[in-house]
Every structure is written in C-alpha cells, then in structure tokens.
Write an enzyme that holds these catalytic residues in place. Structure first.
Site, PDB file in Angstrom:
ATOM      1  N   HIS A 187     -11.406  -0.128  13.195  1.00 33.19           N
ATOM      2  CA  HIS A 187     -10.951  -0.646  14.500  1.00 33.19           C
ATOM      3  C   HIS A 187     -11.578  -2.037  14.679  1.00 33.19           C
ATOM      4  CE1 HIS A 187      -9.485  -0.636  18.498  1.00 33.19           C
ATOM      5  NE2 HIS A 187     -10.314   0.197  19.105  1.00 33.19           N
ATOM      6  N   HIS A 241      -1.634  -1.971  10.570  1.00 34.99           N
ATOM      7  CA  HIS A 241      -1.819  -1.610  11.967  1.00 34.99           C
ATOM      8  C   HIS A 241      -1.020  -0.348  12.234  1.00 34.99           C
ATOM      9  CE1 HIS A 241      -2.019  -1.965  16.327  1.00 34.99           C
ATOM     10  NE2 HIS A 241      -3.044  -2.765  16.100  1.00 34.99           N
ATOM     11  N   ASP A 258      -7.621  -9.109  13.350  1.00 32.21           N
ATOM     12  CA  ASP A 258      -8.948  -9.283  12.768  1.00 32.21           C
ATOM     13  C   ASP A 258      -8.958 -10.129  11.505  1.00 32.21           C
ATOM     14  OD1 ASP A 258     -10.416  -7.889  14.641  1.00 32.21           O
ATOM     15  OD2 ASP A 258      -9.843  -5.976  13.770  1.00 32.21           O
TER      16      ASP A 258
HETATM   17  N1  ACO Z   1      -5.056  -2.048   2.698  1.00 31.32           N
HETATM   18  C1  ACO Z   1      -4.413  -1.326   1.759  1.00 31.32           C
HETATM   19  N2  ACO Z   1      -3.567  -0.308   2.018  1.00 31.32           N
HETATM   20  C2  ACO Z   1      -3.379  -0.012   3.304  1.00 31.32           C
HETATM   21  C3  ACO Z   1      -4.025  -0.723   4.351  1.00 31.32           C
HETATM   22  C4  ACO Z   1      -4.880  -1.780   3.997  1.00 31.32           C
HETATM   23  N3  ACO Z   1      -5.503  -2.488   4.930  1.00 31.32           N
HETATM   24  N4  ACO Z   1      -3.655  -0.201   5.538  1.00 31.32           N
HETATM   25  C5  ACO Z   1      -2.816   0.802   5.250  1.00 31.32           C
HETATM   26  N5  ACO Z   1      -2.643   0.915   3.902  1.00 31.32           N
HETATM   27  C6  ACO Z   1      -1.773   1.853   3.195  1.00 31.32           C
HETATM   28  C7  ACO Z   1      -2.357   3.256   3.190  1.00 31.32           C
HETATM   29  O1  ACO Z   1      -3.162   3.475   2.077  1.00 31.32           O
HETATM   30  C8  ACO Z   1      -1.108   4.091   3.178  1.00 31.32           C
HETATM   31  O2  ACO Z   1      -0.586   4.087   1.866  1.00 31.32           O
HETATM   32  P1  ACO Z   1       0.121   5.408   1.251  1.00 31.32           P
HETATM   33  O3  ACO Z   1       1.339   5.607   2.094  1.00 31.32           O
HETATM   34  O4  ACO Z   1       0.389   5.071  -0.163  1.00 31.32           O
HETATM   35  O5  ACO Z   1      -0.889   6.509   1.422  1.00 31.32           O
HETATM   36  C9  ACO Z   1      -0.129   3.298   4.038  1.00 31.32           C
HETATM   37  O6  ACO Z   1      -0.539   1.946   3.929  1.00 31.32           O
HETATM   38  C10 ACO Z   1      -0.113   3.722   5.507  1.00 31.32           C
HETATM   39  O7  ACO Z   1      -1.461   3.577   6.010  1.00 31.32           O
HETATM   40  P2  ACO Z   1      -2.146   4.539   7.035  1.00 31.32           P
HETATM   41  O8  ACO Z   1      -3.612   4.574   6.739  1.00 31.32           O
HETATM   42  O9  ACO Z   1      -1.411   5.842   7.107  1.00 31.32           O
HETATM   43  O10 ACO Z   1      -1.881   3.760   8.386  1.00 31.32           O
HETATM   44  P3  ACO Z   1      -2.609   4.016   9.747  1.00 31.32           P
HETATM   45  O11 ACO Z   1      -1.652   3.658  10.799  1.00 31.32           O
HETATM   46  O12 ACO Z   1      -3.198   5.383   9.783  1.00 31.32           O
HETATM   47  O13 ACO Z   1      -3.860   2.993   9.702  1.00 31.32           O
HETATM   48  C11 ACO Z   1      -5.173   1.077   9.976  1.00 31.32           C
HETATM   49  C12 ACO Z   1      -3.877   1.804  10.389  1.00 31.32           C
HETATM   50  C13 ACO Z   1      -6.386   1.982  10.239  1.00 31.32           C
HETATM   51  C14 ACO Z   1      -5.307  -0.179  10.835  1.00 31.32           C
HETATM   52  C15 ACO Z   1      -5.085   0.708   8.472  1.00 31.32           C
HETATM   53  O14 ACO Z   1      -3.979  -0.145   8.251  1.00 31.32           O
HETATM   54  C16 ACO Z   1      -6.370   0.079   7.968  1.00 31.32           C
HETATM   55  O15 ACO Z   1      -7.304   0.793   7.595  1.00 31.32           O
HETATM   56  N6  ACO Z   1      -6.452  -1.303   7.925  1.00 31.32           N
HETATM   57  C17 ACO Z   1      -7.673  -1.974   7.512  1.00 31.32           C
HETATM   58  C18 ACO Z   1      -8.685  -1.991   8.648  1.00 31.32           C
HETATM   59  C19 ACO Z   1      -8.305  -2.947   9.754  1.00 31.32           C
HETATM   60  O16 ACO Z   1      -7.944  -4.088   9.521  1.00 31.32           O
HETATM   61  N7  ACO Z   1      -8.406  -2.458  10.992  1.00 31.32           N
HETATM   62  C20 ACO Z   1      -8.144  -3.265  12.181  1.00 31.32           C
HETATM   63  C21 ACO Z   1      -6.915  -2.754  12.883  1.00 31.32           C
HETATM   64  S1  ACO Z   1      -6.520  -3.767  14.246  1.00 31.32           S
HETATM   65  C22 ACO Z   1      -7.646  -3.320  15.397  1.00 31.32           C
HETATM   66  O17 ACO Z   1      -8.121  -2.225  15.493  1.00 31.32           O
HETATM   67  C23 ACO Z   1      -8.002  -4.315  16.307  1.00 31.32           C
END
Ligand code: ACO
Length: 436
Positions: free
Chosen positions: A268, A307, A363
């Site tokens: 987050h 996201h 971010d």
């Molecule tokens: N890098 C690589 N792969 C990713 C990323 C990433 N940053 N984010 C998602 N994916 C992939 C997942 O591995 C998944 O792949 P799969 O379908 O092969 O298993 C797919 O994309 C879907 O991802 P989920 O984790 O199911 O998406 P979710 O909505 O649960 O997660 C989140 C959203 C937590 C923001 C995620 O994208 C993440 O971890 N990003 C990196 C951390 C980040 O930047 N957080 C800030 C968010 S903005 C904020 O809070 C202000």
C-alpha cells in the site's frame, strides 16, 4: 426501475428468488433468504480481499479504474491539482463543497492553530530509538494523542468531533517533522502558522540556524500538489481500516493510528519507499531487462506498478510525472527518473504487463520527486499519511453519520475441525489413547 432486479434459481431446491438491484449491486443480506431448510443459515457471499464487494455508500471520491478517472466531490483531480491549495481540497473533502474566500481564511487559521503539540508529546517522542522508522513513530504518537484529549471519545457530538478533525490535520505535519528530526538528533522546530500548511512542514523539517526558513516556491507548490493527489482514494486498505475500526466507535486518534498502520505496508503506501530501493538496486539502465525477467518469473514485483482498481494509467501518476520535471528544474535531475522512465517504457511494451493491465501507480514517481526535494526514503510513506489523514477523517465522519452504520463484522466460512473432545496433555500425541 422495476426491471432492476435479479432472478436467482437455487438448483438445490428449484426455488426462484427476485432480488432488487441498486446502483449495480445487490444487497448481500437479500441472499440470506435463500435456504435449503428452514433452519439453514442462508446463502452468504465469499469475497476475500473485497475484490467485488461495496462495503459502504460514499459521496466523497469517484474513481473509474477502467477509464483512469479520479474525482473528489465531483471535481476532476487534474483541476484541483492545478488550481487549489491542499487545505482548500481538505475543506472540500470534509465539507462537500469548495470554501468561499472567508471560509477558506477561517479554515486555514483553524488548522494552523492546531499545529502546536503538547510539550509532553515531544518528551515521549524522545523515548524512541534513534533509528526508529518514522511510520512506527507516527502510528504510536497519533494513537497517544488519544490520551491528551479525553473528550475525543464523544464521537456523536458534532463540535467535539470537528475539534478532533482539525487537531489531527493540524498536528500531522508537526508529528511527522518531529519524527524526522528525532532520527537525525536535531532539535524540534516549533510550527510557524503564518507559513501555511506545506511551507510550515518544510520549515519544521529543514530549518537549521537561519532566523526564518525560506523554501523554494516551486518545491512547496510541488508538495502541495502531491498532498492533493494523496488526499483520498475511496475504499482502499487504509480507508477500509479507518471505517472498520471507527465502526466500533473508537476515538479518531486510535482509529487514525490503525489506518496509518495499514498504510505502512509495502503493498500500500509503503510502496513508494520500496520503489526507491528497487531503483537503487537496479542502478543502471542496462540491468533493467534482467530485472524485468525476474519480475516475469515471479521472483520479484515491479514496485509502483499495478493497482486493484486502476486497470488503465493512474491519473495521479500522470500529474506526478509532470511535477517531477518542474522539481528537477530546481533541484537538478534525479538520475533515478531515467531508470524509472526506461523501466516504464519496457514494462508497457511487454505482454506480461499489458495482459495484466499493470501500469505505474501513484507511488512509481512520487519517491523520485521526494528524494530530489531532500526527503529520505523512510519519510515517503509519512508524506502519504499526512494528506491521507484528511481522506480518512472525511470517510470516518461519513461512516458515523450513515443511517446504515453498524459495527463492521464480516462472516467467515469455517474450514476447521468438527466438534471434538478435550484430551489431557499427558495423553496427547498418543493417537490410539486419544481416540478412546
Ligand atoms: N509486479 C509484477 N506483477 C504484478 C504486479 C507487480 N507490481 N502487480 C500485480 N502483478 C501480477 C500478479 O502477480 C498477478 O499475476 P498472475 O495473474 O499471473 O498471478 C496479476 O498481476 C494480478 O495481480 P494481483 O496481485 O491479483 O492484483 P491485486 O489487485 O491483488 O494487487 C497490488 C494490487 C497490491 C497494488 C499489486 O499490483 C502490487 O503488489 N503492486 C506492487 C506494490 C505497489 O506498487 N503498491 C502500491 C499500490 S497504490 C497504493 O496503495 C497507493
């Protein structure tokens, strides 16, 4: 509309139910009538991580993740970022309308008057270890404010509630600045209300021996814009925490502390700090392809990408990218921006990211700007928490005034052991005896 209903046939019983649809949703409680036996509990929905569950009705922030739209109280984020001060936006989020000039003057004065803290706050902050993470300090000190304002638990009293709201908004930069200076072993700088919200914060952070700290107007405006962009983002992890904890009628200080804790996680608000560490680790542009491979192999995450809601470019990231250039004109170019831009270019042309609709989020670029402005990475999430306090409080107030308000209490699907009898410690582990 009469046809805004859903008809469900339960194949277990062949019974049919008609359920109203409201704003594209059905009420989960309407499913409870669907039973196989009269004493059956009734049908529930199962939605870990709230992937498809609206937990409240809200009139504060509108977000369309598919189209990349973000609006506060109906106003596009782009217009607010261009024309408003942060406190003007704070007023809008909390009151529902932009303030008149007179209202804005009063509001600025009211918030800034609360930037001072009790002397005892400084004393207990001195007790933190020299390398304590500022987010840990912030969580603890905001919770501790609850012990200073004994009236705060009277959350149904409009005037008392308002007083805590302005106190929290006013004190957040002061606590954040103290947390920063504590780490450096520098004396705390008292707030200077005449400077306004962001300039006063910069003054409390960076003033050394000069009689009056003068900050660069481009940098203070950049911080103002970044604060506006971070002020609210509807029902994310920390805001849901604010609403859930607040639903038990806990006071706003401990409730906000819980929201800050949720924000601190690397998935987050903690992601901006992680982005900087990731860019540091990559170091050179020619190491990007190898890093991207690790991401695609599932060994790493590309921090600052992806996201839960935005499946198109995050509109805040677009504005931040523009702010970055203005800041670099003053500070000189942060070399990490070139690695970030190249990372983005490669990622956005790669099928792994395209097929998963992974774009830069707020971010991805914010940390690069903060670093160029002189903030250390452990401050980045704090810089998120200060403005988001406004959004949390707006959502908290809305939740308290909602006629449907009840304590948050989800259901679960129990998957553990069926009923079994106690076995004395002396007999445990002896399977044959235990079953006697
Ligand atoms: N890098 C690589 N792969 C990713 C990323 C990433 N940053 N984010 C998602 N994916 C992939 C997942 O591995 C998944 O792949 P799969 O379908 O092969 O298993 C797919 O994309 C879907 O991802 P989920 O984790 O199911 O998406 P979710 O909505 O649960 O997660 C989140 C959203 C937590 C923001 C995620 O994208 C993440 O971890 N990003 C990196 C951390 C980040 O930047 N957080 C800030 C968010 S903005 C904020 O809070 C202000």
């Amino acid at each position: 509309m009469d046809n805004e209903t859903l008809t469900i046939t339960d194949n277990r019983t062949n019974l049919t139910y008609t359920i109203p649809i409201y704003h594209g949703s059905i009420r989960a409680m309407d499913l409870r009538q669907i039973k196989t036996e009269p004493d059956d509990f009734g049908l529930m929905t199962y939605d870990p991580a709230y992937m498809n569950t609206a937990a409240c009705q809200s009139a504060i922030t509108y977000l369309d993740g598919e189209k990349g739209i973000l609006r506060y109280r109906g106003y596009p984020i782009e217009q607010l970022a261009e024309h408003c001060t942060f406190l003007e936006v704070a007023y809008l989020l909390l009151h529902g309308e932009l303030p008149t000039l007179d209202e804005l003057d009063c509001w600025n004065e009211e918030i800034m008057a609360h930037s001072l803290t009790h002397e005892n706050v400084k004393k207990f902050m001195e007790g933190f270890h020299y390398d304590a993470h500022p987010m840990g300090i912030l969580i603890s000190t905001v919770a501790a404010l609850s012990t200073f304002y004994s009236e705060a638990h009277k959350i149904t009293d409009t005037k008392i509630r308002h007083r805590q709201v302005v106190r929290l908004i006013g004190k957040m930069p002061t606590l954040a600045a103290y947390a920063y200076r504590h780490r450096l072993g520098l004396p705390y700088v008292a707030p200077d209300p005449d400077l306004g919200y962001t300039k006063n914060y910069m003054n409390m952070l960076w003033r050394r021996l000069e009689p009056k700290y003068v900050c660069n107007p481009v940098l203070s405006r950049a911080l103002e814009v970044l604060f506006i962009l971070h002020a609210d983002h509807e029902q994310n992890c920390s805001t849901s925490t604010m609403r859930a904890v607040g639903s038990s009628n806990a006071d706003p200080y401990v409730t906000t502390a819980a929201a800050i804790a949720a924000l601190s996680g690397p998935l987050h608000g903690g992601a901006n700090e992680e982005v900087l560490r990731m860019l540091d680790e990559i170091g050179e542009k020619d190491r990007i392809p190898a890093f991207i491979e690790q991401v695609k192999n599932g060994q790493r995450k590309l921090m600052g990408f992806g996201h839960r809601v935005y499946k198109n470019y995050d509109p805040r990231a677009r504005i931040i990218k523009q702010v970055a250039e203005e800041v670099f004109d003053v500070t000189g170019r942060n070399p990490k921006i070139d690695i970030a831009l190249e990372l983005e270019r490669i990622a956005l042309s790669d099928d792994y990211f395209i097929s998963r609709k992974l774009y830069p989020n707020v971010d991805f670029y914010s940390g690069i700007i903060y670093q160029a402005m002189g903030f250390t990475p452990d401050q980045f999430t704090v810089l998120f928490g200060i403005p988001r306090t406004v959004g949390w409080l707006a959502q908290w107030q809305e939740m308290l005034l909602d006629p449907e308000k009840k304590i948050a209490r989800p259901r679960q699907i129990y998957t553990g052991e069926p009923r079994r009898d106690f076995v004395p410690a002396t007999l445990r582990g002896q399977k044959e005896l235990a079953t006697v």
